[in-house]
Design a protein around this motif. Structure first.
Motif, PDB file in Angstrom:
ATOM      1  N   TRP A  32       0.940  -1.135   0.082  1.00  0.00           N
ATOM      2  CA  TRP A  32      -0.002  -0.204   0.080  1.00  0.00           C
ATOM      3  C   TRP A  32       0.920   1.406   0.118  1.00  0.00           C
ATOM      4  N   SER A  33       0.269   2.391  -0.281  1.00  0.00           N
ATOM      5  CA  SER A  33       1.176   3.596  -0.658  1.00  0.00           C
ATOM      6  C   SER A  33       1.921   4.118   0.533  1.00  0.00           C
ATOM      7  N   THR A  34       1.292   3.972   1.685  1.00  0.00           N
ATOM      8  CA  THR A  34       2.082   4.456   2.898  1.00  0.00           C
ATOM      9  C   THR A  34       2.673   3.397   3.902  1.00  0.00           C
ATOM     10  N   MET A  35       2.980   2.487   3.291  1.00  0.00           N
ATOM     11  CA  MET A  35       3.471   1.096   4.072  1.00  0.00           C
ATOM     12  C   MET A  35       4.770   1.417   4.846  1.00  0.00           C
ATOM     13  N   GLU A  36       5.651   2.027   4.421  1.00  0.00           N
ATOM     14  CA  GLU A  36       6.843   2.260   5.149  1.00  0.00           C
ATOM     15  C   GLU A  36       6.566   3.044   6.413  1.00  0.00           C
ATOM     16  N   GLY A  37       5.941   4.169   6.268  1.00  0.00           N
ATOM     17  CA  GLY A  37       5.629   5.296   7.230  1.00  0.00           C
ATOM     18  C   GLY A  37       4.652   4.726   8.154  1.00  0.00           C
ATOM     19  N   ASP A  38       3.645   3.864   7.976  1.00  0.00           N
ATOM     20  CA  ASP A  38       2.981   3.075   8.768  1.00  0.00           C
ATOM     21  C   ASP A  38       3.615   2.098   9.731  1.00  0.00           C
TER      22      ASP A  38
END
Length: 431
Positions: A396-402
């Motif tokens: 998903w697009s915000t995987m690393e920040g999440d």
């Protein structure tokens, strides 16, 4: 040891020498290393020239950097620790020495040091004090009110501000604009006089006065001499006013701790007032989150589409979102080149041509919980979690920040995590 304190003009071309200092090392100081001798000379200089260095940025021109030695020293013995604390109140910047002739005067003073020098005492006051005993008394009787004052003088105008703090902690702000030409020190005296007169109107007999101007505070305490003709009358007036109090004490306060009075003085100096205006007391609230956060949460709750909805529509039907601009359409076409549709499932194509299934927010939350602290979870950090999820075939697009935020909020990771003993910067031996 020897030092020279100089002052540059605005152009930086001319230099006016202010003070020459020199002293001879004591017997124990002669056994210091060269870098420790530089540190000792710097400490001795700051103690002798404190009134000059306290309110200005000082350039330290030397053969070596004693500041770096003090801040990165591995052995914090009693002497070095005291030196660090004594230098913390000054704004000193180290500058590399570009020419040998720049230190000729300081070298000459060091070779002609005074013989009858008495070493300075670097001990902190009351460091041997074990405890302080207080007697029982009425909490309201003799309890002092507090007064914070400050003055502001700039190109727009001059203003003064004062805050009177009661026994219960209530704040009473006062501010005025000065419609006559004055210096910053005169504005400080005006603010102090205004605050003292307000305290006299309220029949206050015990008062503690705090100000961020060391010149005004130490002149009123009698430790510094008042030589400026513009300030002599101000000091004489305050000494007459304080006779109305049973007990009044003046304290110096750093500027960052005197923000309320400083804000009032700046407000009065920036606003042009034609006639006296009565403003009600200011009530200050604290917002813990931006105001738009609640609107974003409502929009997310009402939006039932996943993050890849627009990409899915374009890949499936070549449809653009409503009200999309020309630039938005160009960006969407560029993004969809890395996505593949298989039936109703959208996949993200990696650089190695491996397909990753796109998941929505609900599935992403379950994946985070399982990978981090599930049956096979290892309580890894955010970057490792992101790589593991991609190896499992999800995206998903915000995987690393999440992943990073989820690892930071994990309670067990904070309790059982290893303590980091590595220093924040590499250590270098200066001797």
């Amino acid at each position: 040891m020897g030092c020279v304190l100089g002052q540059h003009d605005e152009s930086g071309r001319k230099e006016r020498v202010i003070y020459y200092l020199s002293k001879k090392f004591t017997e124990c100081e002669t056994r210091y290393s060269f870098i420790e001798k530089l540190c000792c000379a710097l400490i001795w200089t700051t103690r002798r020239l404190r009134q000059y260095m306290l309110y200005h940025t000082t350039w330290l021109i030397s053969k070596m950097d004693p500041l770096k030695y003090l801040m990165e020293s591995t052995a914090l013995n009693g002497r070095i620790a005291r030196w660090q604390i004594l230098l913390s109140e000054f704004d000193i910047v180290y500058v590399n020495q570009k020419a040998v002739k720049g230190s000729a005067i300081a070298d000459f003073l060091a070779s002609r040091a005074l013989e009858d020098y008495v070493p300075l005492n670097f001990d902190f006051p009351n460091e041997d004090l074990m405890c302080i005993a207080t007697t029982e008394e009425d909490p309201q009787e003799g309890h002092p009110w507090k007064l914070n004052f400050d003055g502001a003088s700039n190109a727009v105008g001059n203003g003064i501000g004062a805050v009177l703090i009661s026994l219960n902690g209530d704040h009473y702000p006062f501010t005025s604009r000065l419609d006559f030409d004055c210096t910053n020190n005169m504005a400080e005296y005006e603010a102090c006089i205004m605050g003292i007169r307000v305290a006299m109107e309220r029949k206050i007999k015990v008062l503690e006065v705090y100000g961020d101007s060391a010149l005004v505070i130490y002149q009123l305490k009698g430790e510094w001499e008042t030589r400026d003709p513009k300030l002599i009358n101000y000091r004489r007036l305050i000494l007459e006013l304080i006779k109305e109090f049973d007990d009044i004490v003046f304290y110096y306060l750093p500027r960052e701790e005197n923000q309320m009075a400083d804000a009032l003085a700046t407000l009065a100096s920036m606003i042009k007032v034609n006639q006296p205006e009565d403003v009600k007391p200011i009530q200050m609230s604290i917002y813990e989150a931006p105001a738009h956060c609640y609107n974003l949460e409502e929009e997310e709750e009402n939006d039932d589409h996943p993050w890849y909805h627009d990409i899915l529509r374009y890949v499936k039907n070549c449809e653009y979102p409503d009200q999309a601009t020309k630039n938005d359409k160009k960006t969407l076409r560029r993004l969809t080149s890395d996505y593949v549709l298989d039936g109703e499932i959208l996949y993200k194509r990696r650089k190695d041509q491996v397909l990753l299934r796109c998941v929505d927010a609900i599935e992403a939350k379950k994946i985070l919980e399982e990978v981090h602290e599930g049956i096979c979870g290892t309580h890894a950090n955010g970057f490792t979690m992101a790589r593991q999820i991609m190896r499992f075939g999800y995206y998903w697009s915000t995987m690393e920040g999440d992943c990073i935020n989820y690892a930071k909020r994990c309670h067990k990771c904070q309790i059982y995590g290893d303590k980091i003993n590595v220093p924040p910067s590499s250590l270098h031996v200066m001797t």
